[in-house]
Design a protein around this motif. Structure first.
Motif, PDB file in Angstrom:
ATOM      1  N   ASN A  21       1.003  -1.139   0.099  1.00 41.81           N
ATOM      2  CA  ASN A  21       0.118   0.160  -0.173  1.00 41.81           C
ATOM      3  C   ASN A  21       0.970   1.196   0.054  1.00 41.81           C
ATOM      4  N   ALA A  22       1.175   1.791  -1.255  1.00 43.76           N
ATOM      5  CA  ALA A  22       1.993   2.923  -1.348  1.00 43.76           C
ATOM      6  C   ALA A  22       1.717   4.114  -0.524  1.00 43.76           C
ATOM      7  N   GLU A  23       0.319   4.309  -0.408  1.00 44.14           N
ATOM      8  CA  GLU A  23      -0.134   5.647   0.302  1.00 44.14           C
ATOM      9  C   GLU A  23       0.075   5.614   1.893  1.00 44.14           C
ATOM     10  N   ASP A  24       0.157   4.201   2.311  1.00 43.03           N
ATOM     11  CA  ASP A  24       0.028   4.156   3.846  1.00 43.03           C
ATOM     12  C   ASP A  24       1.710   3.657   4.093  1.00 43.03           C
ATOM     13  N   MET A  25       2.393   3.546   3.113  1.00 46.53           N
ATOM     14  CA  MET A  25       4.069   2.964   3.295  1.00 46.53           C
ATOM     15  C   MET A  25       3.850   1.688   4.074  1.00 46.53           C
ATOM     16  N   SER A  26       2.933   0.753   3.879  1.00 42.16           N
ATOM     17  CA  SER A  26       2.588  -0.558   4.480  1.00 42.16           C
ATOM     18  C   SER A  26       2.760  -1.609   3.480  1.00 42.16           C
ATOM     19  N   GLY A  27       2.598  -2.897   3.694  1.00 40.06           N
ATOM     20  CA  GLY A  27       2.440  -4.174   2.908  1.00 40.06           C
ATOM     21  C   GLY A  27       2.083  -5.191   3.811  1.00 40.06           C
ATOM     22  N   LYS A  28       2.138  -6.322   2.903  1.00 41.24           N
ATOM     23  CA  LYS A  28       1.835  -7.763   3.535  1.00 41.24           C
ATOM     24  C   LYS A  28       2.358  -8.787   2.960  1.00 41.24           C
ATOM     25  N   VAL A  29       2.911  -9.784   3.521  1.00 40.85           N
ATOM     26  CA  VAL A  29       3.632 -10.999   3.118  1.00 40.85           C
ATOM     27  C   VAL A  29       2.468 -11.873   2.812  1.00 40.85           C
ATOM     28  N   MET A  30       2.214 -11.984   1.586  1.00 39.93           N
ATOM     29  CA  MET A  30       0.945 -12.936   1.072  1.00 39.93           C
ATOM     30  C   MET A  30       1.521 -14.283   1.114  1.00 39.93           C
ATOM     31  N   ARG A  31       2.731 -14.587   0.818  1.00 37.83           N
ATOM     32  CA  ARG A  31       3.155 -16.098   1.046  1.00 37.83           C
ATOM     33  C   ARG A  31       4.765 -15.983   0.858  1.00 37.83           C
ATOM     34  N   TYR A  32       5.433 -17.251   0.905  1.00 39.93           N
ATOM     35  CA  TYR A  32       6.902 -17.062   0.750  1.00 39.93           C
ATOM     36  C   TYR A  32       7.063 -16.977  -0.924  1.00 39.93           C
ATOM     37  N   PRO A  33       8.245 -16.562  -1.495  1.00 42.99           N
ATOM     38  CA  PRO A  33       8.633 -16.635  -2.887  1.00 42.99           C
ATOM     39  C   PRO A  33       8.994 -17.983  -3.415  1.00 42.99           C
ATOM     40  N   THR A  34       8.586 -18.030  -4.440  1.00 45.49           N
ATOM     41  CA  THR A  34       9.185 -19.375  -5.288  1.00 45.49           C
ATOM     42  C   THR A  34      10.496 -19.134  -5.940  1.00 45.49           C
ATOM     43  N   ARG A  35      11.282 -20.006  -6.134  1.00 52.46           N
ATOM     44  CA  ARG A  35      12.416 -19.934  -6.734  1.00 52.46           C
ATOM     45  C   ARG A  35      12.504 -18.968  -8.108  1.00 52.46           C
ATOM     46  N   GLU A  36      11.487 -19.362  -8.962  1.00 53.61           N
ATOM     47  CA  GLU A  36      11.181 -18.534 -10.104  1.00 53.61           C
ATOM     48  C   GLU A  36      11.275 -16.961  -9.975  1.00 53.61           C
ATOM     49  N   GLU A  37      10.590 -16.540  -8.469  1.00 52.57           N
ATOM     50  CA  GLU A  37      10.259 -15.267  -8.036  1.00 52.57           C
ATOM     51  C   GLU A  37      11.481 -14.420  -7.550  1.00 52.57           C
ATOM     52  N   ILE A  38      12.620 -15.440  -7.396  1.00 47.53           N
ATOM     53  CA  ILE A  38      13.690 -14.610  -6.600  1.00 47.53           C
ATOM     54  C   ILE A  38      14.839 -14.296  -7.948  1.00 47.53           C
ATOM     55  N   ASP A  39      14.572 -12.956  -8.193  1.00 48.94           N
ATOM     56  CA  ASP A  39      15.452 -12.530  -9.583  1.00 48.94           C
ATOM     57  C   ASP A  39      16.734 -12.186  -9.035  1.00 48.94           C
ATOM     58  N   ILE A  40      17.616 -12.977  -8.501  1.00 45.99           N
ATOM     59  CA  ILE A  40      19.134 -12.522  -8.476  1.00 45.99           C
ATOM     60  C   ILE A  40      20.051 -13.617  -8.925  1.00 45.99           C
ATOM     61  N   PRO A  41      21.005 -13.114  -9.687  1.00 50.33           N
ATOM     62  CA  PRO A  41      21.527 -14.024 -10.468  1.00 50.33           C
ATOM     63  C   PRO A  41      22.594 -15.011  -9.887  1.00 50.33           C
ATOM     64  N   ILE A  42      22.165 -15.930  -8.933  1.00 48.65           N
ATOM     65  CA  ILE A  42      22.614 -16.880  -8.206  1.00 48.65           C
ATOM     66  C   ILE A  42      22.545 -18.283  -8.338  1.00 48.65           C
ATOM     67  N   GLN A  43      23.777 -19.182  -8.750  1.00 48.64           N
ATOM     68  CA  GLN A  43      23.396 -20.456  -8.825  1.00 48.64           C
ATOM     69  C   GLN A  43      23.725 -21.417  -7.353  1.00 48.64           C
ATOM     70  N   GLU A  44      22.665 -21.408  -6.801  1.00 45.31           N
ATOM     71  CA  GLU A  44      22.640 -21.901  -5.397  1.00 45.31           C
ATOM     72  C   GLU A  44      23.155 -23.086  -5.176  1.00 45.31           C
ATOM     73  N   HIS A  45      23.107 -24.083  -6.149  1.00 43.74           N
ATOM     74  CA  HIS A  45      23.626 -25.322  -6.241  1.00 43.74           C
ATOM     75  C   HIS A  45      25.162 -25.409  -5.901  1.00 43.74           C
ATOM     76  N   LEU A  46      25.865 -24.348  -6.408  1.00 42.66           N
ATOM     77  CA  LEU A  46      27.143 -24.161  -6.252  1.00 42.66           C
ATOM     78  C   LEU A  46      27.464 -24.063  -4.745  1.00 42.66           C
ATOM     79  N   ILE A  47      26.734 -23.291  -4.074  1.00 45.41           N
ATOM     80  CA  ILE A  47      26.928 -22.941  -2.631  1.00 45.41           C
ATOM     81  C   ILE A  47      26.658 -24.395  -1.854  1.00 45.41           C
ATOM     82  N   VAL A  48      25.746 -25.076  -2.304  1.00 46.38           N
ATOM     83  CA  VAL A  48      25.462 -26.420  -1.446  1.00 46.38           C
ATOM     84  C   VAL A  48      26.553 -27.349  -1.704  1.00 46.38           C
ATOM     85  N   GLU A  49      27.186 -27.246  -3.239  1.00 48.96           N
ATOM     86  CA  GLU A  49      28.122 -28.098  -3.286  1.00 48.96           C
ATOM     87  C   GLU A  49      29.530 -27.745  -2.392  1.00 48.96           C
TER      88      GLU A  49
END
Length: 210
Positions: A178-206
């Motif tokens: 809500n831009a006017e109230d400067m607030s928001g709500k966490v509707m759910r947790y993100p899926t991997r497809e929705e996390i837009d960072i250039p990371i290959q997480e399998h390398l971290i696991v390895e």
């Protein structure tokens, strides 16, 4: 607690990729990575890159992820341990946990220009979760949590500046803002497809599985 206090653009050059640590500046022509994309080093020595080992590639991926989210080494390892204990894919669990950090959620909602600024807002007590002031950047939000700027803090010069451009920013679909109230709500947790960072997480696991 130790933290990096040097020039953040140097971190982008070290990882060989834009980490967007300065918010909007990273998208402009003023970004120093655009001019000097080579690794840092005296007299341009950083321009010479050696062949990187498999371990080196994995390490750099872990360091890049740490720097994007602004997490220290021990804290990052603790996140990995928790992610490994959860059901599902460890790498994805790790990224979802990092996305749930309060400073990241504040940034994702557009209430800060960068994750670093978001951490400052949280530490200074300008953010509330479910009506309560929370000053811990690593606080993990849950689905259904309400996050926003404290009413008493909306007159702050830095908050007023952020409010001017909040309406033009697009938040991830797993967050409601809500831009006017400067607030928001966490509707759910993100899926991997929705996390837009250039990371290959399998390398971290390895890396941690060695």
């Amino acid at each position: 607690m130790a933290k990096y206090t040097g020039p953040v653009c140097r971190l982008c050059r070290r990882e060989g990729a834009k980490l967007y640590l300065k918010g909007d500046r990273c998208y402009s022509d003023k970004c120093s990575f655009t001019e000097r994309g080579f690794a840092p080093g005296q007299h341009g020595a950083g321009q010479t890159r050696k062949k990187v080992s498999e371990y080196g590639i994995q390490l750099r991926e872990k360091q890049k992820t740490r720097r994007i989210y602004g997490v220290l080494e021990r804290q990052f390892h603790n996140y990995f341990v928790k992610a490994d204990r959860q059901k599902g894919i460890t790498g994805e669990n790790l990224l979802v946990m990092l996305e749930r950090r309060l400073d990241n959620v504040v940034f994702r909602m557009g209430l800060a220009e960068s994750r670093n600024q978001a951490r400052q807002l949280v530490r200074h007590g300008l953010i509330r979760v479910n009506g309560r002031r929370v000053n811990i950047p690593s606080f993990l939000v849950k689905a259904g949590d309400a996050v926003g700027v404290r009413e008493e803090s909306k007159q702050s010069p830095i908050i007023k500046k952020i409010a001017e451009s909040l309406g033009s920013k697009q938040a991830p679909i797993w967050l409601e803002v809500n831009a006017e109230d400067m607030s928001g709500k966490v509707m759910r947790y993100p899926t991997r497809e929705e996390i837009d960072i250039p990371i290959q997480e399998h390398l971290i696991v390895e890396l941690y599985s060695r």
